[in-house]
Design a protein around this motif. Structure first.
Motif, short mmCIF file in Angstrom:
data_model
loop_
_atom_site.label_atom_id
_atom_site.label_comp_id
_atom_site.label_asym_id
_atom_site.label_seq_id
_atom_site.Cartn_x
_atom_site.Cartn_y
_atom_site.Cartn_z
N GLY A 1 0.82 -1.21 0.00
CA GLY A 1 0.00 0.00 0.00
C GLY A 1 0.85 1.25 0.00
O GLY A 1 2.06 1.22 0.19
N GLU B 1 -6.54 4.59 -4.54
CA GLU B 1 -7.07 4.08 -3.28
C GLU B 1 -6.05 3.12 -2.72
O GLU B 1 -5.58 2.22 -3.42
CB GLU B 1 -8.40 3.36 -3.51
CG GLU B 1 -9.51 4.27 -3.97
CD GLU B 1 -10.81 3.50 -4.19
OE1 GLU B 1 -10.95 2.37 -3.67
OE2 GLU B 1 -11.69 4.04 -4.88
N SER B 2 -5.70 3.34 -1.47
CA SER B 2 -4.69 2.48 -0.87
C SER B 2 -4.85 2.46 0.63
O SER B 2 -5.18 3.46 1.25
CB SER B 2 -3.30 3.00 -1.23
OG SER B 2 -2.32 2.10 -0.76
N THR B 3 -4.60 1.29 1.18
CA THR B 3 -4.57 1.11 2.62
C THR B 3 -3.26 0.40 2.95
O THR B 3 -2.97 -0.64 2.36
CB THR B 3 -5.76 0.25 3.10
OG1 THR B 3 -6.97 0.87 2.68
CG2 THR B 3 -5.74 0.08 4.60
N GLU C 1 -2.60 -3.43 2.59
CA GLU C 1 -3.69 -4.05 1.84
C GLU C 1 -3.66 -3.78 0.34
O GLU C 1 -4.61 -4.09 -0.36
CB GLU C 1 -5.04 -3.60 2.41
CG GLU C 1 -5.25 -4.05 3.84
CD GLU C 1 -6.61 -3.64 4.37
OE1 GLU C 1 -7.52 -3.37 3.56
OE2 GLU C 1 -6.76 -3.59 5.59
#
Length: 192
Positions: free
Chosen positions: A143, A171-173, A176
């Motif tokens: 991520g 979009e990034s976590t 994850e």
């Protein structure tokens, strides 16, 4: 690119101007005009070379879906990361500017996956949805801690996309993975 323009076009044009000014000051101007013409030809050749270098060779004889498939195959072989490619919707030939932009964004996004993500799997989806074309690249890596960051690669992707009326979303976590989504207008080009 600025350095290339300076070193070729700007210097060539400066030489042409110098020769034409010299031709204005003398009675027999043939030598100066001939030199100016030679410089103009060399500058034009250099400009054409520079423009050709900006065009990805994968798009020389193929449209975007084929070029993306080749890019993905080569990337997966060189990185060892499992990469799934999918093309959805009714494929249409896009304008060269749109195809080059999406191709370069895919290259940069995959480069970032290889350099930073530590991913074991990734996916590339090219979706033709009528009015827009979507490019999604996702991975199962570490991520991005700052998806709004101003790193050179992310900034470059945003600038390229803005240049053709497109946009970029990330979009990034942490821990994850990351999803990079580019959207461009489906401006049609000529069939090859």
């Amino acid at each position: 690119m600025a350095r290339e323009i300076h070193d070729t076009l700007a210097q060539g044009l400066t030489g042409i101007i110098t020769q034409l000014r010299a031709a204005q000051r003398v009675e027999d101007s043939d030598t100066h005009v001939a030199l100016a013409l030679d410089l103009a030809r060399e500058s034009l050749t250099g400009a054409r070379r520079s423009v050709a270098a900006l065009q990805p060779h994968q798009l020389d004889d193929a449209h975007l879906p084929e070029a993306m498939t080749t890019l993905a195959r080569d990337w997966a072989q060189s990185t060892g990361v499992d990469l799934h490619v999918e093309v959805t919707g009714d494929r249409i030939p896009l304008s060269p500017a749109i195809e080059v932009t999406l191709f370069r964004v895919a290259q940069e996004a995959l480069t970032n996956v290889a350099k930073h993500a530590g991913a074991t799997r990734a996916g590339l989806t090219l979706s033709y949805t009528g009015a827009v074309v979507l490019l999604d690249i996702r991975d199962d890596g570490t991520g991005i801690h700052d998806p709004d960051g101003r790193g050179f690669g992310l900034s470059s992707m945003r600038q390229r996309l803005r240049g053709v009326g497109g946009s970029l979303e990330i979009e990034s976590t942490p821990g994850e993975g990351t999803a990079v989504s580019a959207t461009v207008p489906a401006l049609q080009g000529n069939p090859r």
